[in-house]
Design a protein around this motif. Structure first.
Motif, PDB file in Angstrom:
ATOM      1  N   SER A  95      -4.050 -20.695  30.159  1.00 24.70           N
ATOM      2  CA  SER A  95      -4.508 -19.385  30.609  1.00 24.70           C
ATOM      3  C   SER A  95      -6.014 -19.216  30.404  1.00 24.70           C
ATOM      4  O   SER A  95      -6.693 -18.653  31.254  1.00 24.70           O
ATOM      5  CB  SER A  95      -3.734 -18.271  29.901  1.00 24.70           C
ATOM      6  N   THR A  96      -6.538 -19.726  29.288  1.00 17.30           N
ATOM      7  CA  THR A  96      -7.965 -19.522  29.031  1.00 17.30           C
ATOM      8  C   THR A  96      -8.782 -20.783  29.287  1.00 17.30           C
ATOM      9  O   THR A  96     -10.005 -20.713  29.372  1.00 17.30           O
ATOM     10  CB  THR A  96      -8.206 -19.097  27.563  1.00 17.30           C
ATOM     11  N   GLY A  97      -8.120 -21.915  29.401  1.00 14.95           N
ATOM     12  CA  GLY A  97      -8.829 -23.177  29.602  1.00 14.95           C
ATOM     13  C   GLY A  97      -9.490 -23.694  28.334  1.00 14.95           C
ATOM     14  O   GLY A  97     -10.189 -24.693  28.338  1.00 14.95           O
ATOM     15  N   ARG A  98      -9.254 -22.994  27.229  1.00 16.71           N
ATOM     16  CA  ARG A  98      -9.881 -23.386  25.968  1.00 16.71           C
ATOM     17  C   ARG A  98      -9.049 -24.395  25.206  1.00 16.71           C
ATOM     18  O   ARG A  98      -7.833 -24.407  25.290  1.00 16.71           O
ATOM     19  CB  ARG A  98     -10.070 -22.154  25.078  1.00 16.71           C
ATOM     20  N   GLN A  99      -9.779 -25.198  24.440  1.00 10.09           N
ATOM     21  CA  GLN A  99      -9.128 -26.155  23.555  1.00 10.09           C
ATOM     22  C   GLN A  99      -8.631 -25.399  22.320  1.00 10.09           C
ATOM     23  O   GLN A  99      -9.396 -24.690  21.669  1.00 10.09           O
ATOM     24  CB  GLN A  99     -10.146 -27.228  23.142  1.00 10.09           C
ATOM     25  N   VAL A 100      -7.346 -25.518  22.025  1.00  8.19           N
ATOM     26  CA  VAL A 100      -6.780 -24.867  20.851  1.00  8.19           C
ATOM     27  C   VAL A 100      -6.561 -25.942  19.786  1.00  8.19           C
ATOM     28  O   VAL A 100      -6.009 -27.001  20.070  1.00  8.19           O
ATOM     29  CB  VAL A 100      -5.445 -24.157  21.198  1.00  8.19           C
ATOM     30  N   GLN A 101      -7.036 -25.668  18.585  1.00  7.17           N
ATOM     31  CA  GLN A 101      -6.953 -26.642  17.495  1.00  7.17           C
ATOM     32  C   GLN A 101      -5.504 -26.859  17.042  1.00  7.17           C
ATOM     33  O   GLN A 101      -4.666 -25.980  17.176  1.00  7.17           O
ATOM     34  CB  GLN A 101      -7.771 -26.154  16.286  1.00  7.17           C
ATOM     35  N   ALA A 102      -5.263 -28.029  16.495  1.00  9.81           N
ATOM     36  CA  ALA A 102      -3.946 -28.333  15.939  1.00  9.81           C
ATOM     37  C   ALA A 102      -3.672 -27.435  14.731  1.00  9.81           C
ATOM     38  O   ALA A 102      -4.596 -27.015  14.039  1.00  9.81           O
ATOM     39  CB  ALA A 102      -3.889 -29.788  15.519  1.00  9.81           C
ATOM     40  N   ARG A 103      -2.400 -27.171  14.512  1.00 10.91           N
ATOM     41  CA  ARG A 103      -2.002 -26.359  13.358  1.00 10.91           C
ATOM     42  C   ARG A 103      -2.199 -27.153  12.078  1.00 10.91           C
ATOM     43  O   ARG A 103      -1.763 -28.295  11.983  1.00 10.91           O
ATOM     44  CB  ARG A 103      -0.517 -26.000  13.447  1.00 10.91           C
ATOM     45  N   VAL A 104      -2.835 -26.536  11.117  1.00 10.03           N
ATOM     46  CA  VAL A 104      -2.957 -27.174   9.805  1.00 10.03           C
ATOM     47  C   VAL A 104      -2.560 -26.179   8.730  1.00 10.03           C
ATOM     48  O   VAL A 104      -2.715 -24.968   8.916  1.00 10.03           O
ATOM     49  CB  VAL A 104      -4.395 -27.692   9.522  1.00 10.03           C
ATOM     50  N   MET A 105      -2.045 -26.710   7.641  1.00  7.30           N
ATOM     51  CA  MET A 105      -1.688 -25.846   6.530  1.00  7.30           C
ATOM     52  C   MET A 105      -2.931 -25.127   6.047  1.00  7.30           C
ATOM     53  O   MET A 105      -4.010 -25.697   5.995  1.00  7.30           O
ATOM     54  CB  MET A 105      -1.137 -26.674   5.370  1.00  7.30           C
ATOM     55  N   ARG A 106      -2.737 -23.875   5.662  1.00  7.11           N
ATOM     56  CA  ARG A 106      -3.878 -23.112   5.166  1.00  7.11           C
ATOM     57  C   ARG A 106      -3.987 -23.312   3.650  1.00  7.11           C
ATOM     58  O   ARG A 106      -3.056 -23.795   3.011  1.00  7.11           O
ATOM     59  CB  ARG A 106      -3.690 -21.645   5.532  1.00  7.11           C
ATOM     60  N   PRO A 107      -5.136 -22.916   3.084  1.00  6.39           N
ATOM     61  CA  PRO A 107      -5.309 -23.082   1.636  1.00  6.39           C
ATOM     62  C   PRO A 107      -4.197 -22.366   0.860  1.00  6.39           C
ATOM     63  O   PRO A 107      -3.676 -21.352   1.327  1.00  6.39           O
ATOM     64  CB  PRO A 107      -6.671 -22.438   1.361  1.00  6.39           C
ATOM     65  N   PRO A 108      -3.860 -22.899  -0.312  1.00  9.21           N
ATOM     66  CA  PRO A 108      -2.763 -22.304  -1.090  1.00  9.21           C
ATOM     67  C   PRO A 108      -3.022 -20.845  -1.461  1.00  9.21           C
ATOM     68  O   PRO A 108      -4.166 -20.435  -1.596  1.00  9.21           O
ATOM     69  CB  PRO A 108      -2.706 -23.163  -2.360  1.00  9.21           C
ATOM     70  N   ALA A 111       1.059 -19.610   5.048  1.00  7.85           N
ATOM     71  CA  ALA A 111       0.064 -20.679   4.905  1.00  7.85           C
ATOM     72  C   ALA A 111       0.702 -22.058   5.067  1.00  7.85           C
ATOM     73  O   ALA A 111       0.144 -22.933   5.719  1.00  7.85           O
ATOM     74  CB  ALA A 111      -0.622 -20.567   3.550  1.00  7.85           C
ATOM     75  N   ILE A 112       1.873 -22.238   4.492  1.00  6.55           N
ATOM     76  CA  ILE A 112       2.542 -23.547   4.555  1.00  6.55           C
ATOM     77  C   ILE A 112       2.970 -23.853   5.984  1.00  6.55           C
ATOM     78  O   ILE A 112       2.717 -24.934   6.507  1.00  6.55           O
ATOM     79  CB  ILE A 112       3.752 -23.599   3.588  1.00  6.55           C
ATOM     80  N   LEU A 113       3.597 -22.894   6.645  1.00 10.43           N
ATOM     81  CA  LEU A 113       4.035 -23.146   8.018  1.00 10.43           C
ATOM     82  C   LEU A 113       2.881 -23.023   9.011  1.00 10.43           C
ATOM     83  O   LEU A 113       2.984 -23.497  10.142  1.00 10.43           O
ATOM     84  CB  LEU A 113       5.162 -22.190   8.406  1.00 10.43           C
ATOM     85  N   ALA A 114       1.778 -22.423   8.559  1.00  7.58           N
ATOM     86  CA  ALA A 114       0.629 -22.162   9.442  1.00  7.58           C
ATOM     87  C   ALA A 114       1.038 -21.303  10.632  1.00  7.58           C
ATOM     88  O   ALA A 114       0.815 -21.652  11.790  1.00  7.58           O
ATOM     89  CB  ALA A 114      -0.037 -23.464   9.900  1.00  7.58           C
ATOM     90  N   VAL A 115       1.707 -20.221  10.313  1.00  5.66           N
ATOM     91  CA  VAL A 115       2.096 -19.257  11.344  1.00  5.66           C
ATOM     92  C   VAL A 115       1.531 -17.890  10.977  1.00  5.66           C
ATOM     93  O   VAL A 115       1.159 -17.648   9.833  1.00  5.66           O
ATOM     94  CB  VAL A 115       3.635 -19.140  11.510  1.00  5.66           C
TER      95      VAL A 115
END
Ligand SMILES: [Zn+2]
Length: 187
Positions: A40-53, A135-139
């Motif tokens: 929809s936006t043509g933008r590159q979306v970064q891969a999901r990564v775990m967030r800091p604890p 943070a763990i699921l990165a959602v």
């Protein structure tokens, strides 16, 4: 394809539609938490990564190697509806203990539940804080809310966030079972 389908229509080579193909690829990558280009936006979306604890030590409580596995397994499900089902099983409604009598029963019922966030690995269920869970699921919190809304009280997926009905026939019990092999249902 049903077995009674005439032979001629079986195994017919599908013409690849490049637009459809790219759309499906983006969707698959998005559902797997991989980097993708938004259609929809043509933008590159970064891969999901775990967030800091989180600050209260939930990562340590579970142990980092298991935290990593839980993150990976969630995204390996690769299916929006099944991930919602996973979230729904892990986030439990718990009654709030009250210290004073309640005047208004209807209002009380509305406020009498709180969400308990859990993650399960092997035979162990860990109750963690909301921040740690996200943070763990990165959602996002919105994803969790959507998941809780998208599933009926019987636990069967109802509709996804775009309001489309999930073709339940494509989600077999075995798939659900596989997706939730580590899950303990809360009571
Ligand atoms: Zn925490």
């Amino acid at each position: 394809m049903p077995p009674d389908q005439p032979e001629s229509s079986r195994g017919r080579k599908r013409v690849r539609n490049p637009v459809e193909w790219k759309k499906n690829l983006a969707k698959r990558r998005r559902n797997m938490g991989e980097a993708y280009v938004s259609r929809s936006t043509g933008r590159q979306v970064q891969a999901r990564v775990m967030r800091p604890p989180c600050a209260d030590g939930c990562y340590d409580k579970i142990a980092l190697p298991i935290v990593t596995v839980l993150h990976r397994e969630f995204w390996a499900i690769g299916n929006f509806a099944l991930q919602n089902a996973y979230i729904q099983k892990q986030v439990c409604k718990k009654p709030v203990k009250r210290h004073r009598p309640v005047q208004e029963p209807n209002e009380a019922r509305l406020r009498s539940c709180t969400l308990e966030y859990t993650l399960a690995y092997a035979d162990q269920t860990y109750t963690i804080c909301k921040k740690g869970f996200l943070a763990i699921l990165a959602v996002s919190e919105t994803r969790v809310r959507t998941a809780l809304k998208a599933i009926t009280t019987t636990g069967s997926p109802r509709e996804d966030k775009r309001g489309k009905l999930i073709p339940v026939n494509i989600i077999s019990d075995a798939q659900l079972e596989r997706a939730m092999q580590h899950i303990h249902k809360c009571n």
